[in-house]
Motif scaffolding. Structure first.
Motif: not given
Length: 230
Positions: A5-16
């Motif tokens: 369930g932490y995949g969205h954090l990696l997506v957000d971090g990648t965008w940053v």
């Protein structure tokens, strides 16, 4: 691979991370062009200043630049604010500090890349443009810059890949980039291998895409690669 369930954090971090890299690239390119122009200027103070800049910045680790701008900038702003009676705590935005540090570092190396490209161009091109009545700024934008861009592009592409990976350094001042988000997920799940491996693969993918983009721009800017129509 289970990301719990932490995949969205990696997506957000990648965008940053992508935003940080691209903004730093644009600012760094501007700094590099100005630095190269200063190094080739007939104005001695400009040459001395540009030489001091590239020598100093290329000798300092990027991590120290990030820390110095983030914490040092905060202290400087608070000192200035105190002169006007403002005693509240002022903190520099981590993204802005990261852009400043990475752009300054990138610009120092880009200065040398642009300078080398400018030196390769025959000086007669300036004289020919002047003979046609073109001003110095117009000559630079329409005649010199496209050729400098073509010559400097391979070196700039390599520098951007270094810049892309150096964005990870900004995580130390709290920016929620890919590395920090992976670290936060690791702290919650106690699975460092999983999340740091995913982060490494994402960086690898971004580097691969930047390589493809650089190759495309090199082909697009090289007239000889487009073929000749008869």
């Amino acid at each position: 691979m289970d990301l719990q369930g932490y995949g969205h954090l990696l997506v957000d971090g990648t965008w940053v991370t992508i935003q940080l890299a691209l903004v730093s690239l644009v600012v760094g390119l501007i700094i590099g062009l100005l630095g190269a122009a200063a190094k080739l200027s007939d104005f001695k103070p400009a040459r001395w200043l540009a030489t001091a800049y590239t020598t100093l910045i290329r000798g300092i680790p990027e991590l120290l630049l990030v820390l110095g701008i983030y914490y040092g900038g905060t202290e400087l702003l608070m000192s200035i604010a105190s002169l006007f009676g403002y005693d509240e705590y002022i903190e520099i935005n981590a993204f802005a500090a990261g852009v400043a540090a990475l752009a300054i570092a990138f610009g120092a190396y880009a200065t040398e890349v642009f300078r080398a490209a400018m030196v390769e161009l025959p000086k007669g091109q300036w004289e020919s443009a002047y003979a046609l009545g073109m001003s110095r700024p117009k000559t630079f934008i329409r005649i010199i810059l496209p050729q400098v861009w073509r010559l400097a592009l391979p070196g700039l592409g390599n520098l951007f890949q270094v810049l892309l990976k150096d964005t990870a350094l900004v995580s130390v001042v709290g920016l929620e980039d890919l590395v920090r988000q992976a670290n936060m997920a690791t702290g919650s799940t106690q699975e460092p291998f999983t999340f740091f491996m995913v982060a490494a693969l994402i960086y690898l993918g971004l580097t691969f895409l930047s390589t493809l983009a650089t190759g495309w721009m090199e082909r697009a800017s090289n007239p000889s690669s487009k073929g000749v129509r008869v």
